[in-house]
Write a protein that holds these residues in place. Structure first.
Motif, short mmCIF file in Angstrom:
data_model
loop_
_atom_site.label_atom_id
_atom_site.label_comp_id
_atom_site.label_asym_id
_atom_site.label_seq_id
_atom_site.Cartn_x
_atom_site.Cartn_y
_atom_site.Cartn_z
N ARG A 81 7.02 -6.04 -4.70
CA ARG A 81 8.42 -5.99 -4.27
C ARG A 81 9.08 -7.34 -4.48
O ARG A 81 8.48 -8.39 -4.19
N LYS A 82 10.29 -7.33 -4.98
CA LYS A 82 11.01 -8.60 -5.20
C LYS A 82 11.28 -9.31 -3.88
O LYS A 82 11.21 -10.51 -3.78
N VAL A 83 11.66 -8.53 -2.87
CA VAL A 83 11.95 -9.11 -1.55
C VAL A 83 11.16 -8.33 -0.51
O VAL A 83 11.33 -7.13 -0.35
N TYR A 84 10.26 -9.02 0.18
CA TYR A 84 9.55 -8.38 1.29
C TYR A 84 10.04 -8.94 2.62
O TYR A 84 10.36 -8.21 3.54
N TYR A 85 10.13 -10.26 2.71
CA TYR A 85 10.67 -10.89 3.91
C TYR A 85 12.15 -11.20 3.67
O TYR A 85 12.49 -12.09 2.90
N ASN A 86 13.01 -10.45 4.33
CA ASN A 86 14.46 -10.59 4.14
C ASN A 86 14.99 -11.78 4.94
O ASN A 86 14.91 -11.79 6.17
N PRO A 87 15.57 -12.79 4.26
CA PRO A 87 16.05 -13.98 4.98
C PRO A 87 17.36 -13.75 5.75
O PRO A 87 17.75 -14.59 6.56
N ASN A 88 18.02 -12.62 5.49
CA ASN A 88 19.35 -12.41 6.07
C ASN A 88 19.40 -11.24 7.05
O ASN A 88 20.41 -10.56 7.16
N ARG A 89 18.32 -11.02 7.76
CA ARG A 89 18.31 -9.93 8.73
C ARG A 89 19.32 -10.20 9.85
O ARG A 89 19.31 -11.27 10.46
N PRO A 90 20.20 -9.22 10.17
CA PRO A 90 21.13 -9.40 11.29
C PRO A 90 20.41 -9.53 12.62
O PRO A 90 20.94 -10.11 13.56
N GLU A 91 19.17 -9.03 12.68
CA GLU A 91 18.37 -9.16 13.90
C GLU A 91 18.14 -10.62 14.26
O GLU A 91 18.09 -10.99 15.43
N PHE A 92 17.99 -11.48 13.25
CA PHE A 92 17.75 -12.90 13.50
C PHE A 92 18.94 -13.54 14.22
O PHE A 92 18.78 -14.27 15.20
N ASP A 93 20.13 -13.27 13.73
CA ASP A 93 21.33 -13.87 14.34
C ASP A 93 21.55 -13.33 15.75
O ASP A 93 21.97 -14.07 16.65
N TYR A 94 21.29 -12.05 15.93
CA TYR A 94 21.43 -11.46 17.26
C TYR A 94 20.44 -12.08 18.24
O TYR A 94 20.81 -12.50 19.34
N ALA A 95 19.18 -12.18 17.83
CA ALA A 95 18.15 -12.76 18.70
C ALA A 95 18.43 -14.23 18.98
O ALA A 95 18.21 -14.72 20.10
N LEU A 159 2.82 -20.71 28.47
CA LEU A 159 3.78 -19.67 28.80
C LEU A 159 5.08 -20.01 28.10
O LEU A 159 5.50 -21.17 28.08
N PHE A 160 5.75 -19.00 27.55
CA PHE A 160 6.93 -19.22 26.73
C PHE A 160 8.17 -18.63 27.39
O PHE A 160 8.10 -17.65 28.13
N ASP A 161 9.32 -19.26 27.08
CA ASP A 161 10.60 -18.74 27.57
C ASP A 161 11.01 -17.49 26.82
O ASP A 161 11.65 -16.59 27.38
N VAL A 162 10.65 -17.44 25.54
CA VAL A 162 11.00 -16.30 24.68
C VAL A 162 9.76 -15.93 23.85
O VAL A 162 9.14 -16.80 23.23
N VAL A 163 9.43 -14.65 23.85
CA VAL A 163 8.41 -14.12 22.94
C VAL A 163 9.11 -13.06 22.08
O VAL A 163 9.73 -12.14 22.63
N CYS A 164 9.03 -13.20 20.78
CA CYS A 164 9.79 -12.29 19.92
C CYS A 164 8.95 -11.79 18.75
O CYS A 164 7.97 -12.42 18.34
N SER A 165 9.33 -10.64 18.23
CA SER A 165 8.72 -10.09 17.02
C SER A 165 9.77 -9.26 16.29
O SER A 165 10.54 -8.53 16.93
N PHE A 166 9.81 -9.42 14.98
CA PHE A 166 10.79 -8.71 14.16
C PHE A 166 10.06 -7.83 13.16
O PHE A 166 9.40 -8.31 12.25
N HIS A 167 10.16 -6.52 13.38
CA HIS A 167 9.56 -5.53 12.49
C HIS A 167 8.05 -5.76 12.34
O HIS A 167 7.52 -5.85 11.24
N VAL A 168 7.40 -5.83 13.49
CA VAL A 168 5.95 -5.98 13.57
C VAL A 168 5.33 -4.81 14.33
O VAL A 168 4.32 -4.24 13.93
N LEU A 169 5.97 -4.42 15.43
CA LEU A 169 5.40 -3.43 16.35
C LEU A 169 5.07 -2.11 15.65
O LEU A 169 4.08 -1.45 15.99
N GLU A 170 5.88 -1.72 14.68
CA GLU A 170 5.67 -0.45 13.99
C GLU A 170 4.45 -0.47 13.07
O GLU A 170 4.04 0.57 12.54
N HIS A 171 3.87 -1.66 12.87
CA HIS A 171 2.71 -1.81 11.99
C HIS A 171 1.38 -1.83 12.75
O HIS A 171 0.34 -1.62 12.15
N VAL A 172 1.41 -2.11 14.05
CA VAL A 172 0.16 -2.39 14.77
C VAL A 172 -0.51 -1.12 15.27
O VAL A 172 0.15 -0.13 15.58
#
Length: 317
Positions: A81-95, A159-172
């Motif tokens: 795939r030409k692009v697998y990790y999308n650098p412009n996900r709107p999820e990033f800006d929202y998070a 211990l962290f203030d924020v724990v995040c994951s972007f498009h990972v949970l659906e793979h595990v």
């Protein structure tokens, strides 16, 4: 309720109230991957069929655990795939809007460190398995650990203030272990931010959506199943957002997808996820002709359309 043969309990809530939704042909699935990306998945899946089920307790939909992709599968996918990790996900800006400069942040499944490059925080730790992605991140001075969140949670006292994951949970394989380990690493009052494909959206749940099928995705999350996370783990739903790529929104195309889904549910009710190309092409010819005559019934704007991805921000009590 038709019971599956190979799945006994939900991978999120462990309920045994599981119903069979569909059996996917491994041969058809292999053909779909080969036609889409130029490589087969014969080494990933054995047997003739893969079961797809729904938990009647938490409403999570998922495939058999054995359908999860190997490291070799993900390397093949990244190479084809030409692009697998999308650098412009709107999820990033929202998070990012929930992250303060004084926060410590743990990201699970960091990819090549794209989210890390967008935030400026006191402390950042990223976890990632893909060695190619780790090398790309390192070239940008982002250090990632090749560890699972379960292993990290056992080894670390942080211990962290924020724990995040972007498009990972659906793979595990085990969302239960993934979420419990994430919460173990989160401070009281901290935020757990999870982005996944939204399977309430026709853009995500549509037939032959290859990247929403095994071995790539093995669970399908909807608004109800995401809300179940809050109930199971006593979390507050702090905020939510569905993300629609409005630049690609097309009234004619959206109406066609609705008609296609309706036709498949009537003509092939047992094959809503995966359908032979010959049958799908026949449906599409009829749907295209009908779509040309339904101009008055097309959706007027994107505001009423459910986005293909969603982000939930949970707060730990």
């Amino acid at each position: 309720m038709k019971k599956p043969n190979n799945i006994n309990n939900c991978i999120l809530c462990k309920s045994d109230k599981i119903k069979l939704l569909e059996k996917l042909s491994v041969s058809q699935l292999n053909d779909l991957y080969y036609n889409s990306f130029g490589f087969d998945i014969k080494n990933e899946l054995d047997g003739d069929f893969i079961e797809f089920v729904e938990c009647e307790n938490c409403r999570l939909r998922f495939f058999e655990e054995r359908a999860a992709g190997s490291a070799e599968f993900y390397e093949n996918l990244q190479n084809h795939r030409k692009v697998y990790y999308n650098p412009n996900r709107p999820e990033f800006d929202y998070a990012k809007s929930f992250v303060e400069s004084t926060d410590s942040v743990l990201e699970i499944g960091s990819g090549s460190g794209l989210f890390a490059s967008k935030i400026d925080v006191k402390k950042y730790v990223g976890l990632e398995f893909n060695e190619l992605a780790i090398e790309k991140a390192k070239a940008n001075n982002i250090e990632l650990l090749n560890k699972s969140v379960e292993t990290f949670a056992d080894e670390s006292d942080d211990l962290f203030d924020v724990v995040c994951s972007f498009h990972v949970l659906e793979h595990v394989k085990s969302p239960k272990d993934f979420i419990e380990s994430s919460l173990k690493l989160l401070k009281k009052g901290g935020l757990l931010i999870i982005s996944v494909p939204c399977n309430d959206s026709i853009y995500t749940r549509n037939v032959n959506h290859v990247l929403n099928l095994p071995p790539h995705h093995i669970s399908r999350w909807m608004l109800k199943s995401m809300n179940s996370i809050a109930k199971i783990y006593n979390l507050e739903v702090h905020d939510t957002k569905t993300h629609l790529d409005e630049t690609n929104f097309n009234k004619r195309g959206y109406t066609k997808m609705i008609l296609q889904e309706k036709a498949i549910s009537i003509l092939h009710p047992k094959h809503k996820l995966l359908l032979e190309n010959k049958k799908l092409n026949k449906i599409n010819r009829v749907v295209s002709a009908l779509n040309n005559k339904l101009k008055l019934f097309r959706f007027s704007n994107a505001d009423k359309v459910i986005g293909e991805n969603m982000t939930y921000v949970f707060k730990k009590e």
